[in-house]
Scaffold this motif. Sequence first.
Motif, PDB file in Angstrom:
ATOM      1  N   ASN A  45       0.594  -1.038  -0.351  1.00 54.58           N
ATOM      2  CA  ASN A  45      -0.271   0.335  -0.251  1.00 54.58           C
ATOM      3  C   ASN A  45       0.877   0.987   0.224  1.00 54.58           C
ATOM      4  N   ILE A  46       1.871   1.140   0.974  1.00 52.64           N
ATOM      5  CA  ILE A  46       2.508   2.865   0.109  1.00 52.64           C
ATOM      6  C   ILE A  46       3.362   2.918  -0.729  1.00 52.64           C
ATOM      7  N   VAL A  47       4.177   1.555  -0.945  1.00 57.46           N
ATOM      8  CA  VAL A  47       4.380   1.699  -2.950  1.00 57.46           C
ATOM      9  C   VAL A  47       3.656   2.149  -3.538  1.00 57.46           C
ATOM     10  N   THR A  48       2.638   1.855  -3.529  1.00 53.72           N
ATOM     11  CA  THR A  48       1.365   2.542  -4.832  1.00 53.72           C
ATOM     12  C   THR A  48       1.110   3.866  -4.508  1.00 53.72           C
ATOM     13  N   TRP A  49       0.775   4.035  -2.994  1.00 55.16           N
ATOM     14  CA  TRP A  49       0.772   5.440  -2.645  1.00 55.16           C
ATOM     15  C   TRP A  49       1.642   6.259  -3.187  1.00 55.16           C
ATOM     16  N   ASN A  52       2.039   6.776  -6.912  1.00 59.70           N
ATOM     17  CA  ASN A  52       0.985   7.937  -7.016  1.00 59.70           C
ATOM     18  C   ASN A  52       1.055   8.584  -6.943  1.00 59.70           C
ATOM     19  N   ASN A  53       1.247   9.368  -6.239  1.00 61.81           N
ATOM     20  CA  ASN A  53       2.098  11.081  -5.849  1.00 61.81           C
ATOM     21  C   ASN A  53       3.076  10.981  -6.893  1.00 61.81           C
ATOM     22  N   HIS A  54       3.662  10.313  -7.430  1.00 64.72           N
ATOM     23  CA  HIS A  54       5.093  10.737  -8.313  1.00 64.72           C
ATOM     24  C   HIS A  54       4.307  10.906  -9.377  1.00 64.72           C
ATOM     25  N   SER A  55       3.064  10.173 -10.008  1.00 69.72           N
ATOM     26  CA  SER A  55       2.299  10.239 -10.732  1.00 69.72           C
ATOM     27  C   SER A  55       1.981  11.776 -11.125  1.00 69.72           C
ATOM     28  N   CYS A 129      -9.815  12.577 -14.787  1.00 70.99           N
ATOM     29  CA  CYS A 129      -8.645  13.300 -14.370  1.00 70.99           C
ATOM     30  C   CYS A 129      -8.421  12.258 -13.356  1.00 70.99           C
ATOM     31  N   PHE A 130      -7.409  11.513 -12.775  1.00 68.58           N
ATOM     32  CA  PHE A 130      -6.814  10.588 -12.085  1.00 68.58           C
ATOM     33  C   PHE A 130      -5.339  10.824 -11.956  1.00 68.58           C
ATOM     34  N   GLN A 131      -4.382  10.398 -11.303  1.00 66.86           N
ATOM     35  CA  GLN A 131      -3.449  10.791 -10.709  1.00 66.86           C
ATOM     36  C   GLN A 131      -2.540   8.423 -10.119  1.00 66.86           C
TER      37      GLN A 131
END
Length: 142
Positions: A45-49, A52-55, A129-131
Amino acid sequence: MNIGFGEFDTFGFGGFHTMFSIVFFIVTVGFVIILASFVIIMVKNIVTWNKNNHSPQLTVAATVVSKRMNVSHHRHTNAGDITGAHGYHTTSTTYYYVTFEFDSGDRMEFSVKGSEYGMLAEGDTGNLCFQGTRYLSFERDR
Protein backbone atom coordinates in the motif's frame (compact mmCIF):
# COMPACT_ATOMS: atom_id res chain seq x y z
CA MET A 1 19.06 -34.52 44.25
CA ASN A 2 19.12 -32.73 40.91
CA ILE A 3 15.92 -33.27 38.90
CA GLY A 4 16.24 -32.55 35.15
CA PHE A 5 13.87 -33.04 32.23
CA GLY A 6 15.29 -36.50 31.67
CA GLU A 7 14.11 -37.60 35.09
CA PHE A 8 10.60 -36.24 34.42
CA ASP A 9 10.27 -38.81 31.64
CA THR A 10 10.18 -41.53 34.29
CA PHE A 11 7.07 -39.86 35.71
CA GLY A 12 5.37 -39.46 32.29
CA PHE A 13 5.96 -35.71 31.78
CA GLY A 14 8.18 -36.05 28.69
CA GLY A 15 5.16 -36.23 26.38
CA PHE A 16 3.80 -32.99 27.87
CA HIS A 17 7.09 -31.22 27.22
CA THR A 18 7.15 -32.48 23.62
CA MET A 19 3.50 -31.48 23.04
CA PHE A 20 4.12 -28.03 24.55
CA SER A 21 7.12 -27.59 22.24
CA ILE A 22 5.08 -28.56 19.16
CA VAL A 23 2.18 -26.24 20.07
CA PHE A 24 4.59 -23.39 20.84
CA PHE A 25 6.27 -23.92 17.45
CA ILE A 26 2.93 -23.93 15.59
CA VAL A 27 1.70 -20.78 17.38
CA THR A 28 5.01 -19.02 16.72
CA VAL A 29 4.98 -19.94 13.01
CA GLY A 30 1.33 -18.80 12.73
CA PHE A 31 2.14 -15.50 14.41
CA VAL A 32 5.12 -14.93 12.11
CA ILE A 33 3.00 -15.70 9.02
CA ILE A 34 0.24 -13.27 10.11
CA LEU A 35 2.76 -10.57 10.99
CA ALA A 36 4.58 -11.02 7.68
CA SER A 37 1.26 -10.78 5.81
CA PHE A 38 0.43 -7.48 7.50
CA VAL A 39 3.89 -6.11 6.74
CA ILE A 40 3.65 -7.16 3.07
CA ILE A 41 0.20 -5.55 2.71
CA MET A 42 1.42 -2.33 4.37
CA VAL A 43 4.52 -2.15 2.18
CA LYS A 44 2.44 -2.79 -0.94
CA ASN A 45 0.00 0.00 0.00
CA ILE A 46 2.84 2.43 0.76
CA VAL A 47 4.52 1.63 -2.57
CA THR A 48 1.23 2.22 -4.44
CA TRP A 49 0.60 5.48 -2.54
CA ASN A 50 4.14 6.69 -3.30
CA LYS A 51 3.89 5.70 -6.97
CA ASN A 52 0.58 7.56 -7.29
CA ASN A 53 2.08 10.66 -5.64
CA HIS A 54 4.95 10.67 -8.14
CA SER A 55 2.68 10.11 -11.16
CA PRO A 56 1.50 13.12 -13.17
CA GLN A 57 -2.10 14.25 -12.87
CA LEU A 58 -3.75 13.49 -16.19
CA THR A 59 -7.02 14.75 -17.60
CA VAL A 60 -8.29 12.75 -20.57
CA ALA A 61 -11.53 12.28 -22.47
CA ALA A 62 -13.29 9.16 -21.20
CA THR A 63 -16.59 7.31 -21.14
CA VAL A 64 -18.10 5.50 -18.17
CA VAL A 65 -18.49 1.92 -19.42
CA SER A 66 -19.19 0.00 -16.22
CA LYS A 67 -20.03 0.42 -12.54
CA ARG A 68 -19.91 -2.16 -9.79
CA MET A 69 -20.17 -2.46 -6.02
CA ASN A 70 -18.52 -4.88 -3.64
CA VAL A 71 -20.41 -5.32 -0.37
CA SER A 72 -18.50 -6.90 2.49
CA HIS A 73 -20.46 -8.19 5.51
CA HIS A 74 -18.89 -8.50 8.94
CA ARG A 75 -20.38 -10.42 11.87
CA HIS A 76 -19.42 -9.21 15.33
CA THR A 77 -20.00 -10.87 18.70
CA ASN A 78 -21.80 -8.67 21.22
CA ALA A 79 -20.21 -8.46 24.63
CA GLY A 80 -23.65 -8.87 26.20
CA ASP A 81 -26.15 -6.47 27.64
CA ILE A 82 -27.25 -5.85 31.22
CA THR A 83 -29.10 -9.17 31.31
CA GLY A 84 -25.95 -10.98 30.22
CA ALA A 85 -27.45 -12.05 26.88
CA HIS A 86 -24.92 -12.56 24.13
CA GLY A 87 -25.60 -12.28 20.45
CA TYR A 88 -24.30 -10.96 17.19
CA HIS A 89 -24.63 -7.86 15.12
CA THR A 90 -23.54 -7.35 11.56
CA THR A 91 -22.07 -4.43 9.72
CA SER A 92 -21.40 -4.03 6.05
CA THR A 93 -18.98 -1.98 4.01
CA THR A 94 -19.60 -1.08 0.40
CA TYR A 95 -16.78 -0.39 -2.05
CA TYR A 96 -17.62 1.38 -5.32
CA TYR A 97 -15.79 0.95 -8.63
CA VAL A 98 -16.18 2.67 -12.00
CA THR A 99 -14.55 1.59 -15.27
CA PHE A 100 -13.67 4.29 -17.79
CA GLU A 101 -12.77 3.79 -21.43
CA PHE A 102 -10.45 6.19 -23.23
CA ASP A 103 -10.54 7.19 -26.90
CA SER A 104 -7.64 4.78 -27.48
CA GLY A 105 -9.84 1.87 -26.35
CA ASP A 106 -7.87 1.35 -23.12
CA ARG A 107 -9.87 0.90 -19.93
CA MET A 108 -9.11 1.66 -16.29
CA GLU A 109 -11.11 0.86 -13.20
CA PHE A 110 -11.00 3.22 -10.23
CA SER A 111 -12.26 2.98 -6.70
CA VAL A 112 -14.57 5.95 -6.04
CA LYS A 113 -16.59 7.35 -3.15
CA GLY A 114 -20.27 6.48 -2.92
CA SER A 115 -21.27 10.07 -3.70
CA GLU A 116 -19.23 10.00 -6.93
CA TYR A 117 -20.59 6.56 -7.81
CA GLY A 118 -24.17 7.81 -7.51
CA MET A 119 -23.52 10.78 -9.81
CA LEU A 120 -22.08 8.67 -12.63
CA ALA A 121 -24.10 6.67 -15.15
CA GLU A 122 -22.93 4.18 -17.74
CA GLY A 123 -22.52 5.99 -21.05
CA ASP A 124 -21.55 9.34 -19.48
CA THR A 125 -18.76 11.07 -21.40
CA GLY A 126 -16.46 13.77 -20.15
CA ASN A 127 -13.00 14.48 -18.81
CA LEU A 128 -11.50 12.08 -16.31
CA CYS A 129 -8.80 13.39 -13.99
CA PHE A 130 -6.59 10.79 -12.31
CA GLN A 131 -3.13 10.32 -10.85
CA GLY A 132 -1.64 6.87 -11.28
CA THR A 133 -4.34 4.52 -10.00
CA ARG A 134 -5.99 7.26 -7.91
CA TYR A 135 -9.32 8.67 -9.13
CA LEU A 136 -9.51 12.45 -8.72
CA SER A 137 -12.63 13.63 -10.58
CA PHE A 138 -14.86 13.28 -13.61
CA GLU A 139 -16.40 16.30 -15.33
CA ARG A 140 -19.35 15.29 -17.46
CA ASP A 141 -19.79 16.82 -20.95
CA ARG A 142 -22.73 19.20 -21.22
